[in-house]
Motif scaffolding. Structure first.
Motif, PDB file in Angstrom:
ATOM      1  N   SER A 151      -2.390   0.113  -9.042  1.00 17.07           N
ATOM      2  CA  SER A 151      -3.807   1.059  -9.055  1.00 17.07           C
ATOM      3  C   SER A 151      -4.334   2.026  -7.997  1.00 17.07           C
ATOM      4  CB  SER A 151      -4.705  -0.185  -9.143  1.00 17.07           C
ATOM      5  OG  SER A 151      -4.749  -1.113  -9.850  1.00 17.07           O
ATOM      6  N   THR A 152      -5.056   3.291  -8.395  1.00 14.36           N
ATOM      7  CA  THR A 152      -5.042   4.052  -7.712  1.00 14.36           C
ATOM      8  C   THR A 152      -6.193   3.177  -6.688  1.00 14.36           C
ATOM      9  OG1 THR A 152      -6.516   4.975  -8.549  1.00 14.36           O
ATOM     10  CG2 THR A 152      -4.649   5.565  -7.980  1.00 14.36           C
ATOM     11  N   VAL A 153      -6.509   3.588  -5.771  1.00 16.57           N
ATOM     12  CA  VAL A 153      -7.692   3.353  -4.650  1.00 16.57           C
ATOM     13  C   VAL A 153      -8.279   3.667  -3.138  1.00 16.57           C
ATOM     14  CG1 VAL A 153      -6.672   0.500  -4.733  1.00 16.57           C
ATOM     15  CG2 VAL A 153      -5.836   2.401  -2.803  1.00 16.57           C
ATOM     16  N   THR A 154      -9.384   3.260  -3.780  1.00 16.13           N
ATOM     17  CA  THR A 154      -9.876   4.319  -2.590  1.00 16.13           C
ATOM     18  C   THR A 154      -9.524   3.803  -0.698  1.00 16.13           C
ATOM     19  OG1 THR A 154     -12.364   2.256  -1.977  1.00 16.13           O
ATOM     20  CG2 THR A 154     -12.413   3.928  -3.528  1.00 16.13           C
TER      21      THR A 154
ATOM     22  N   GLN B  64       0.291  -4.884  -6.975  1.00 13.81           N
ATOM     23  CA  GLN B  64       1.284  -6.132  -6.913  1.00 13.81           C
ATOM     24  C   GLN B  64       2.248  -6.890  -6.938  1.00 13.81           C
ATOM     25  OE1 GLN B  64      -0.850  -9.115  -9.063  1.00 13.81           O
ATOM     26  NE2 GLN B  64      -0.236 -10.305  -7.668  1.00 13.81           N
TER      27      GLN B  64
ATOM     28  N   GLU C 131       0.968  -1.027  -0.320  1.00 16.96           N
ATOM     29  CA  GLU C 131      -0.221  -0.265  -0.328  1.00 16.96           C
ATOM     30  C   GLU C 131       0.980   1.254  -0.694  1.00 16.96           C
ATOM     31  OE1 GLU C 131      -2.782  -0.103   3.243  1.00 16.96           O
ATOM     32  OE2 GLU C 131      -3.784  -1.939   2.612  1.00 16.96           O
TER      33      GLU C 131
ATOM     34  N   ASP D 165      -3.542   5.639  -0.602  1.00 21.90           N
ATOM     35  CA  ASP D 165      -2.901   6.070  -2.143  1.00 21.90           C
ATOM     36  C   ASP D 165      -3.487   5.345  -3.510  1.00 21.90           C
ATOM     37  OD1 ASP D 165      -3.760   8.652  -1.760  1.00 21.90           O
ATOM     38  OD2 ASP D 165      -1.559   8.584  -0.732  1.00 21.90           O
ATOM     39  N   ALA D 166      -2.252   3.927  -3.248  1.00 20.81           N
ATOM     40  CA  ALA D 166      -2.715   2.797  -4.241  1.00 20.81           C
ATOM     41  C   ALA D 166      -1.854   2.352  -3.936  1.00 20.81           C
ATOM     42  CB  ALA D 166      -1.599   3.998  -5.001  1.00 20.81           C
ATOM     43  N   ILE D 167      -2.204   0.664  -4.661  1.00 21.52           N
ATOM     44  CA  ILE D 167      -1.800  -0.718  -3.529  1.00 21.52           C
ATOM     45  C   ILE D 167      -1.132  -1.587  -4.366  1.00 21.52           C
ATOM     46  CG2 ILE D 167      -3.789  -1.546  -4.470  1.00 21.52           C
ATOM     47  CD1 ILE D 167      -3.225  -3.375  -1.692  1.00 21.52           C
TER      48      ILE D 167
END
Length: 151
Positions: free
Chosen positions: A96-99, A107, A70, A103-105
Motif C-alpha cells: 500500500s502507498t502510505v502517508t 507485508q 517500508e 512511500d509504501a509499506i
C-alpha cells in the motif's frame, strides 16, 4: 456504493465464513434464504462484494517469517510503477502507498530469516527503490478478516 445496515450484516456474516449458507445468514439477519441470495447477487453485481476466498495460515504453506518493509522510492515514482515492480514477488501479501516518510509499506511472508533477507535484498535492488526499512513480526496479536459492522 454505501451499504445499508442489513447489507452490512450480510457482508459481515460472509466475511466471517464465506461458506455459510444463505439460510444461516438469513436466520442471523431476519430474512429468508432467497432474499439473502438476491441481496448477495445484487452486492456482487454492483461490485460491493468482489469475490469469495479462503484464509490459510501462512505457516501451513511454509511461510514461518513475517515482516513489514517500508519503501522509500526515487522521486516521481508513481504508485502504478511500484505496483508493477512488486507484482512478481509471491512473498508480498499486501502493498500500500502510505502517508509519512515512506512511500509504501509491504507485508511480506517468507520461509525463514534467510529467505526474508533475500526478498528484502531483491526489493531494495529494484530501480525505483531508493532505500528500505524493515521490521519483523514477533507475535501477531490481532488480525481481523471480516468487514462490515459487527452485528
Amino acid at each position: 456504493m454505501r451499504l445499508n445496515d442489513l447489507d452490512e450484516r450480510i457482508v459481515h456474516a460472509l466475511a466471517e465464513d464465506a461458506r455459510r449458507s444463505y439460510a444461516d445468514i438469513g436466520s442471523l439477519v431476519g430474512l429468508s434464504a432467497p432474499a439473502v441470495k438476491r441481496r448477495v447477487d445484487r452486492l456482487r453485481s454492483v461490485g460491493a462484494i468482489t469475490g469469495f476466498t479462503v484464509r490459510v495460515d501462512p505457516a501451513a504453506l511454509g511461510w514461518e517469517t513475517e515482516g513489514f518493509i517500508e519503501l522509500y522510492c526515487r522521486s516521481n515514482t508513481s504508485p502504478e510503477a511500484i505496483e508493477r515492480g512488486l507484482k512478481r514477488y509471491p512473498e508480498i501479501a499486501s502493498a500500500s502507498t502510505v502517508t509519512g516518510e515512506a512511500d509504501a509499506i509491504l507485508q511480506v511472508f517468507a520461509a525463514d530469516m534467510r529467505h526474508f533477507e533475500r526478498v528484502l535484498e531483491r526489493i531494495a535492488g529494484e530501480p525505483f527503490v531508493e532505500r528500505t526499512k524493515s521490521v519483523l513480526v514477533l507475535s501477531p496479536l490481532l488480525r481481523r478478516f471480516s468487514s462490515g459492522s459487527p452485528a
